[in-house]
Design a protein around this motif. Structure first.
Motif, PDB file in Angstrom:
ATOM      1  N   ASP A  29       0.772  -1.110   0.078  1.00  6.52           N
ATOM      2  CA  ASP A  29       0.029  -0.017  -0.108  1.00  6.52           C
ATOM      3  C   ASP A  29       0.833   1.312   0.103  1.00  6.52           C
ATOM      4  OD1 ASP A  29      -1.673   1.986   0.487  1.00  6.52           O
ATOM      5  OD2 ASP A  29      -2.847   1.112   2.060  1.00  6.52           O
ATOM      6  N   MET A  30       1.062   1.883  -1.109  1.00  8.52           N
ATOM      7  CA  MET A  30       1.840   3.170  -1.256  1.00  8.52           C
ATOM      8  C   MET A  30       1.479   4.150  -0.505  1.00  8.52           C
ATOM      9  SD  MET A  30       4.298   1.804  -3.280  1.00  8.52           S
ATOM     10  CE  MET A  30       5.077   3.019  -3.631  1.00  8.52           C
ATOM     11  N   GLU A  31       0.394   4.359  -0.168  1.00 14.19           N
ATOM     12  CA  GLU A  31      -0.160   5.465   0.464  1.00 14.19           C
ATOM     13  C   GLU A  31       0.329   5.423   2.321  1.00 14.19           C
ATOM     14  OE1 GLU A  31      -4.018   6.307  -0.038  1.00 14.19           O
ATOM     15  OE2 GLU A  31      -3.841   6.855  -2.320  1.00 14.19           O
ATOM     16  N   LYS A  32       0.062   4.272   2.622  1.00 12.85           N
ATOM     17  CA  LYS A  32       0.231   3.920   4.019  1.00 12.85           C
ATOM     18  C   LYS A  32       1.804   3.517   4.190  1.00 12.85           C
ATOM     19  CE  LYS A  32      -4.391   2.904   5.103  1.00 12.85           C
ATOM     20  NZ  LYS A  32      -5.535   1.818   5.513  1.00 12.85           N
ATOM     21  N   GLY A  33       2.317   2.818   3.222  1.00 15.93           N
ATOM     22  CA  GLY A  33       3.770   2.388   3.168  1.00 15.93           C
ATOM     23  C   GLY A  33       3.707   0.951   4.098  1.00 15.93           C
ATOM     24  N   CYS A  34       2.741   0.218   3.817  1.00 11.22           N
ATOM     25  CA  CYS A  34       2.895  -1.164   4.563  1.00 11.22           C
ATOM     26  C   CYS A  34       2.917  -2.502   3.399  1.00 11.22           C
ATOM     27  CB  CYS A  34       1.986  -1.350   5.551  1.00 11.22           C
ATOM     28  SG  CYS A  34      -0.059  -0.869   5.120  1.00 11.22           S
ATOM     29  N   VAL A  35       3.012  -3.301   3.891  1.00  5.95           N
ATOM     30  CA  VAL A  35       2.889  -4.527   3.199  1.00  5.95           C
ATOM     31  C   VAL A  35       1.725  -4.959   3.236  1.00  5.95           C
ATOM     32  CG1 VAL A  35       3.589  -6.805   2.654  1.00  5.95           C
ATOM     33  CG2 VAL A  35       5.336  -5.228   3.328  1.00  5.95           C
ATOM     34  N   LEU A  36       0.813  -5.637   2.414  1.00  6.16           N
ATOM     35  CA  LEU A  36      -0.582  -6.055   2.311  1.00  6.16           C
ATOM     36  C   LEU A  36      -0.593  -7.484   2.244  1.00  6.16           C
ATOM     37  CD1 LEU A  36      -2.444  -3.578   0.026  1.00  6.16           C
ATOM     38  CD2 LEU A  36      -2.259  -3.427   2.458  1.00  6.16           C
ATOM     39  N   ALA A  37       0.350  -8.135   1.241  1.00  2.51           N
ATOM     40  CA  ALA A  37       0.312  -9.505   0.941  1.00  2.51           C
ATOM     41  C   ALA A  37       1.636  -9.898   0.481  1.00  2.51           C
ATOM     42  CB  ALA A  37      -0.884  -9.949   0.304  1.00  2.51           C
ATOM     43  N   LEU A  38       1.945 -11.095   0.657  1.00  2.00           N
ATOM     44  CA  LEU A  38       2.814 -11.926  -0.201  1.00  2.00           C
ATOM     45  C   LEU A  38       2.179 -12.684  -1.473  1.00  2.00           C
ATOM     46  CD1 LEU A  38       4.965 -13.455   2.561  1.00  2.00           C
ATOM     47  CD2 LEU A  38       5.232 -11.306   1.196  1.00  2.00           C
ATOM     48  N   ILE A  39       2.955 -12.690  -2.505  1.00  2.00           N
ATOM     49  CA  ILE A  39       2.413 -13.529  -3.678  1.00  2.00           C
ATOM     50  C   ILE A  39       3.379 -14.555  -3.743  1.00  2.00           C
ATOM     51  CG2 ILE A  39       1.648 -13.244  -6.090  1.00  2.00           C
ATOM     52  CD1 ILE A  39       1.028 -10.276  -5.413  1.00  2.00           C
ATOM     53  N   VAL A  40       2.992 -15.955  -3.948  1.00  2.00           N
ATOM     54  CA  VAL A  40       3.841 -16.709  -4.274  1.00  2.00           C
ATOM     55  C   VAL A  40       3.223 -17.594  -5.517  1.00  2.00           C
ATOM     56  CG1 VAL A  40       4.697 -19.273  -3.276  1.00  2.00           C
ATOM     57  CG2 VAL A  40       4.262 -17.237  -1.649  1.00  2.00           C
ATOM     58  N   PRO A  41       4.121 -17.891  -6.456  1.00  2.00           N
ATOM     59  CA  PRO A  41       3.607 -18.320  -7.792  1.00  2.00           C
ATOM     60  C   PRO A  41       3.454 -19.665  -7.452  1.00  2.00           C
ATOM     61  CG  PRO A  41       5.738 -17.189  -8.199  1.00  2.00           C
ATOM     62  CD  PRO A  41       5.334 -17.123  -6.892  1.00  2.00           C
ATOM     63  N   GLY A  42       2.285 -20.410  -8.103  1.00  2.00           N
ATOM     64  CA  GLY A  42       1.952 -21.601  -7.910  1.00  2.00           C
ATOM     65  C   GLY A  42       3.064 -22.642  -8.783  1.00  2.00           C
ATOM     66  N   PRO A  43       2.744 -24.021  -8.797  1.00  2.00           N
ATOM     67  CA  PRO A  43       3.597 -24.755  -9.572  1.00  2.00           C
ATOM     68  C   PRO A  43       3.169 -24.707 -11.110  1.00  2.00           C
ATOM     69  CG  PRO A  43       1.854 -25.781  -8.789  1.00  2.00           C
ATOM     70  CD  PRO A  43       1.569 -24.683  -7.941  1.00  2.00           C
ATOM     71  N   GLY A  44       4.504 -25.159 -11.908  1.00  2.00           N
ATOM     72  CA  GLY A  44       4.171 -24.748 -13.282  1.00  2.00           C
ATOM     73  C   GLY A  44       3.119 -25.800 -14.057  1.00  2.00           C
ATOM     74  N   CYS A  45       2.663 -25.721 -15.082  1.00  2.00           N
ATOM     75  CA  CYS A  45       1.762 -26.501 -15.769  1.00  2.00           C
ATOM     76  C   CYS A  45       2.575 -27.268 -16.856  1.00  2.00           C
ATOM     77  CB  CYS A  45       0.472 -25.856 -16.527  1.00  2.00           C
ATOM     78  SG  CYS A  45      -0.598 -24.937 -15.291  1.00  2.00           S
TER      79      CYS A  45
END
Length: 82
Positions: A29-45
């Motif tokens: 969140d650029m306005e508040k300067g905090c981390v909202l979530a982590l994004i983890v790519p799933g397994p490949g197809c």
């Protein structure tokens, strides 16, 4: 801690001890300067040739602990998006 440091850590769900993968991106969140979530790519197809099957969006509130090598998360339900 830097984003680069987070990307070197494996994410593990404490509910079922499943390895979700490594952090691929971080949602800020650029306005508040905090981390909202982590994004983890799933397994490949199909051996990884046709892209990724899904990704895990892990809200910051679901992160239990950040260790030296792993990040422990508690996913209450399937936090997957296509």
């Amino acid at each position: 801690m830097r984003i680069y440091d987070l990307k070197q850590k494996e994410v593990i769900n404490v509910k079922d001890c499943k390895r979700l993968g490594y952090v691929g991106d971080v949602d800020f969140d650029m306005e508040k300067g905090c981390v909202l979530a982590l994004i983890v790519p799933g397994p490949g197809c199909i051996c990884g040739f046709l892209g990724r099957e899904k990704e895990y969006i892990i809200p910051f509130c679901d992160i239990c602990q950040v260790g030296n090598d792993v990040i422990l998360v508690e996913l209450k339900n399937k936090e997957e998006k296509k």
